[in-house]
Design a protein around this motif. Sequence first.
Motif, mmCIF file in Angstrom:
data_model
loop_
_atom_site.group_PDB
_atom_site.id
_atom_site.type_symbol
_atom_site.label_atom_id
_atom_site.label_comp_id
_atom_site.label_asym_id
_atom_site.label_seq_id
_atom_site.Cartn_x
_atom_site.Cartn_y
_atom_site.Cartn_z
ATOM 1 N N ALA A 365 -16.305 3.095 -11.728
ATOM 2 C CA ALA A 365 -17.022 4.372 -11.706
ATOM 3 C C ALA A 365 -17.131 4.912 -10.285
ATOM 4 O O ALA A 365 -16.845 6.092 -10.026
ATOM 5 C CB ALA A 365 -18.405 4.201 -12.321
ATOM 6 N N LEU A 366 -17.522 4.074 -9.341
ATOM 7 C CA LEU A 366 -17.637 4.513 -7.951
ATOM 8 C C LEU A 366 -16.271 4.730 -7.331
ATOM 9 O O LEU A 366 -16.116 5.575 -6.442
ATOM 10 C CB LEU A 366 -18.427 3.477 -7.152
ATOM 11 N N GLY A 367 -15.263 3.975 -7.793
ATOM 12 C CA GLY A 367 -13.905 4.187 -7.293
ATOM 13 C C GLY A 367 -13.386 5.573 -7.629
ATOM 14 O O GLY A 367 -12.727 6.217 -6.803
ATOM 15 N N ARG A 368 -13.699 6.047 -8.818
ATOM 16 C CA ARG A 368 -13.307 7.416 -9.197
ATOM 17 C C ARG A 368 -13.969 8.436 -8.276
ATOM 18 O O ARG A 368 -13.349 9.427 -7.883
ATOM 19 C CB ARG A 368 -13.709 7.685 -10.650
ATOM 20 N N ARG A 369 -15.228 8.184 -7.937
ATOM 21 C CA ARG A 369 -15.949 9.107 -7.062
ATOM 22 C C ARG A 369 -15.382 9.075 -5.646
ATOM 23 O O ARG A 369 -15.429 10.078 -4.922
ATOM 24 C CB ARG A 369 -17.438 8.752 -7.052
ATOM 25 N N SER A 370 -14.838 7.938 -5.219
ATOM 26 C CA SER A 370 -14.376 7.796 -3.836
ATOM 27 C C SER A 370 -13.217 8.723 -3.511
ATOM 28 O O SER A 370 -13.006 9.083 -2.350
ATOM 29 C CB SER A 370 -13.956 6.351 -3.573
ATOM 30 N N THR A 371 -12.468 9.126 -4.530
ATOM 31 C CA THR A 371 -11.324 10.008 -4.267
ATOM 32 C C THR A 371 -11.769 11.377 -3.779
ATOM 33 O O THR A 371 -11.021 12.066 -3.088
ATOM 34 C CB THR A 371 -10.493 10.164 -5.548
ATOM 35 N N ASP A 372 -12.989 11.792 -4.138
ATOM 36 C CA ASP A 372 -13.489 13.101 -3.729
ATOM 37 C C ASP A 372 -14.413 13.035 -2.518
ATOM 38 O O ASP A 372 -14.568 14.029 -1.800
ATOM 39 C CB ASP A 372 -14.244 13.765 -4.892
ATOM 40 N N SER A 373 -15.030 11.880 -2.287
ATOM 41 C CA SER A 373 -16.045 11.797 -1.235
ATOM 42 C C SER A 373 -15.669 10.880 -0.079
ATOM 43 O O SER A 373 -16.481 10.665 0.822
ATOM 44 C CB SER A 373 -17.362 11.301 -1.844
ATOM 45 N N ASN A 374 -14.451 10.318 -0.120
ATOM 46 C CA ASN A 374 -14.003 9.384 0.927
ATOM 47 C C ASN A 374 -14.928 8.173 1.038
ATOM 48 O O ASN A 374 -15.100 7.603 2.111
ATOM 49 C CB ASN A 374 -13.922 10.086 2.291
ATOM 50 N N LEU A 375 -15.526 7.801 -0.078
ATOM 51 C CA LEU A 375 -16.386 6.620 -0.122
ATOM 52 C C LEU A 375 -15.528 5.372 -0.273
ATOM 53 O O LEU A 375 -14.675 5.296 -1.163
ATOM 54 C CB LEU A 375 -17.367 6.722 -1.297
ATOM 55 N N GLU A 376 -15.751 4.405 0.588
ATOM 56 C CA GLU A 376 -15.039 3.134 0.474
ATOM 57 C C GLU A 376 -15.786 2.244 -0.510
ATOM 58 O O GLU A 376 -16.973 1.956 -0.342
ATOM 59 C CB GLU A 376 -14.955 2.435 1.836
ATOM 60 N N VAL A 377 -15.078 1.795 -1.543
ATOM 61 C CA VAL A 377 -15.673 0.941 -2.567
ATOM 62 C C VAL A 377 -14.988 -0.423 -2.519
ATOM 63 O O VAL A 377 -13.769 -0.527 -2.672
ATOM 64 C CB VAL A 377 -15.527 1.559 -3.969
ATOM 65 N N ILE A 378 -15.798 -1.450 -2.300
ATOM 66 C CA ILE A 378 -15.289 -2.820 -2.210
ATOM 67 C C ILE A 378 -15.920 -3.635 -3.333
ATOM 68 O O ILE A 378 -17.125 -3.539 -3.586
ATOM 69 C CB ILE A 378 -15.638 -3.455 -0.843
ATOM 70 N N GLN A 379 -15.116 -4.440 -4.010
ATOM 71 C CA GLN A 379 -15.628 -5.363 -5.021
ATOM 72 C C GLN A 379 -15.177 -6.779 -4.675
ATOM 73 O O GLN A 379 -13.987 -7.017 -4.415
ATOM 74 C CB GLN A 379 -15.140 -5.001 -6.428
ATOM 75 N N MET A 380 -16.103 -7.715 -4.664
ATOM 76 C CA MET A 380 -15.776 -9.105 -4.356
ATOM 77 C C MET A 380 -16.422 -10.031 -5.378
ATOM 78 O O MET A 380 -17.499 -9.753 -5.895
ATOM 79 C CB MET A 380 -16.240 -9.472 -2.943
ATOM 80 N N PHE A 381 -15.729 -11.130 -5.673
ATOM 81 C CA PHE A 381 -16.233 -12.113 -6.639
ATOM 82 C C PHE A 381 -15.496 -13.428 -6.430
ATOM 83 O O PHE A 381 -14.394 -13.477 -5.867
ATOM 84 C CB PHE A 381 -16.052 -11.613 -8.076
ATOM 85 N N PRO A 382 -16.080 -14.553 -6.879
ATOM 86 C CA PRO A 382 -15.463 -15.861 -6.644
ATOM 87 C C PRO A 382 -14.288 -16.168 -7.564
ATOM 88 O O PRO A 382 -13.497 -17.077 -7.279
ATOM 89 C CB PRO A 382 -16.620 -16.838 -6.872
ATOM 90 N N GLU A 383 -14.128 -15.448 -8.673
ATOM 91 C CA GLU A 383 -13.029 -15.715 -9.605
ATOM 92 C C GLU A 383 -11.704 -15.180 -9.055
ATOM 93 O O GLU A 383 -11.675 -14.435 -8.064
ATOM 94 C CB GLU A 383 -13.322 -15.088 -10.969
ATOM 95 N N ARG A 384 -10.635 -15.493 -9.740
ATOM 96 C CA ARG A 384 -9.305 -15.043 -9.312
ATOM 97 C C ARG A 384 -9.000 -13.622 -9.765
ATOM 98 O O ARG A 384 -8.028 -13.020 -9.296
ATOM 99 C CB ARG A 384 -8.227 -15.988 -9.844
#
Length: 657
Positions: A365-384
């Motif tokens: 959801a935030l990734g879609r918004r980043s295309t218009d607002s230049n927001l960097e969206v990072i997701q991290m998790f311990p799984e592969r």
Amino acid sequence: MLTCRTMWRKLAPLARSSSTVCRQNVRRAGLNSGRTPTCVPAAHMSTGPAGGGGGDNLKYAVLVAAASLGSVVYAYQTVKGDQQRYEARLAELASRSQKAASKDPATLSQSEPTAAPSPEKPSPPASDAKGATPSKSTEPPPEPAAEIPAAEPPEPQPEVVAESAVASTPASSKLPSHTPYLLIGGGTASFAAARSIRARDPGAKVLIVTDEPDLPYMRPPLSKELWFSDDPSVTETLRFKQWNGKERSIYFQPPSFYISPTELDSAANGGVAVLTGKKVVQMDVRGNKIKLDDDTEISYDKCLIATGGVPRNLQVIERAGEEVMKKTTLFRKIEDFKSLDKVSRNIESITIIGGGFLGSELACALGRRSTDSNLEVIQMFPERGNMGKVLPEYLSNWTTEKVKKEGVKVLTEALVKSVTCKNDKLEIQLKDGRLVKTDHIVAAVGLEPNVELAKSAGLEVDSDFGGFRVNAELQARSNIWVAGDAACFYDIRLGRRRVEHHDHAVVSGRLAGENMTGASKPYWHQSMFWSDLGPDVGYEAIGIVDSSLPTVGVFAKATAKDTPRAATEQSGTGIRSESETEDTATSTVAPVTPAPAVQQKDDYGKGVIFYLRDKVVVGIILWNVFNRMPIARKIIKDGEEHADLNEVAKLFNIHED
């Protein structure tokens, strides 16, 4: 009559003395003339000799006349005096209430119901001032006015007491002290239970108590459709367009659907009342009552615990200090959505920790918004890969690539070592040495069932799954049920479980509501859950879906109608579980086209994944396959071993165009 009685009491001695004199004269006259007394009394009283008899009669007549005249005068003066004192008293009371009104009009209006009876009490005698009123004032010795001042001090007291009671009594004092059905928690499970109770008992009175300020609402849109709305005021209206283009509210029902808690007792046809902003802090199971955080006590006949859960946080974040916590969001409620929406519009970088359902949905959801607002969206998790604990590895990796295409920078196998705040930036140090700088963190690392009431209620908490331990009928005690995220229930097909999904809240809440009205049904209807990674990729699942279990997947090439958007256009609802019923699949004709085994390509457009335990299907994921859940439900209910799951996959018609 009362006046005459009073006068008679004063004249009685004179009357008795006069009758004695009369009898004596009669005897004397009879002895002197030798006649019978009955013939001569009148002649001797009026014409007897001028000696002793005639003089006495004249004195008697004068005495009686004087006494009568004096009595009349005395009675008149007494009545007139009492009437004047009575009118003066009324005037004094009226002037006192007018002074109170001029000093504090609000206080007067509050005390009117209690103070009003004071002037009304003398009003019946006022209509007969010469009757009832003098009887009270003339019975005692003279100075009857002394009784009125004696009553003056107590009379203002009701007014003072009424004012203090109205001013100091909290609003909760007007709440019903007892309710037949008490539902603790204002989420989906409580609303489903209330609806079920009212369906089976149309006149039922149901009270929902929630510590949130909002009426019951659905949570899935908070991480899904609301983020894709074009309405700039969506955080205020909380209305959104579903994937099918139809608009709806996040709330299950408008405020007009509910009645006020203060009106619940007097509601002739019953109803559902919601007490918002109140937390249940103690539960007395033996006494069938609860205590709120303002010390209000409410008793009940039947009670449902649907307290849901509390978002977990990472210990490294909790230990990092207040400055880091201020820049961290634990996503769960409406206020969390509003806060994160505002934050994401005013920062440059945001990091989501967690690769499950919530973390992946918010990342997309935030990734879609980043295309218009230049927001960097990072997701991290311990799984592969994304949803690595649910999906088989090959599908998890494919999903991760889809998330990256949404504009998200994904960091896999990332274990957080520490979080610090430097120069108004958060620095996330990973255990493998990687360093991530960001402005805000969203911790989406799971849910902790809310079992705070377990201690005071003496209810059992499951040590393996967490949550209140209940039987197959969702019952913790004879008159207490548990539903939703907080229930660790016994599934008659799959064993003991605890599920944290919207549809389970609907199904378990509905079942608990039925059992609270005497249905005594076991939990057998398998709830489903779904997740959408945007409008083009989504899946529905049922049963136990754990990537540690053996899986068999059958896939096919997806078409334009194999998306969440197309599915909701066909079903007419964005909350897909709302179209779920307890109907199971009937006979389904399998297609003639043979179904291949697990495709070796990287294109997992649509398909079915079977999860096995002891060669029996215990879970199914429908990947971009929609409106087939009754078939999956029947397969799990049957609990049979299948030699060839390719044949079973044909039931879902995934190879049809």
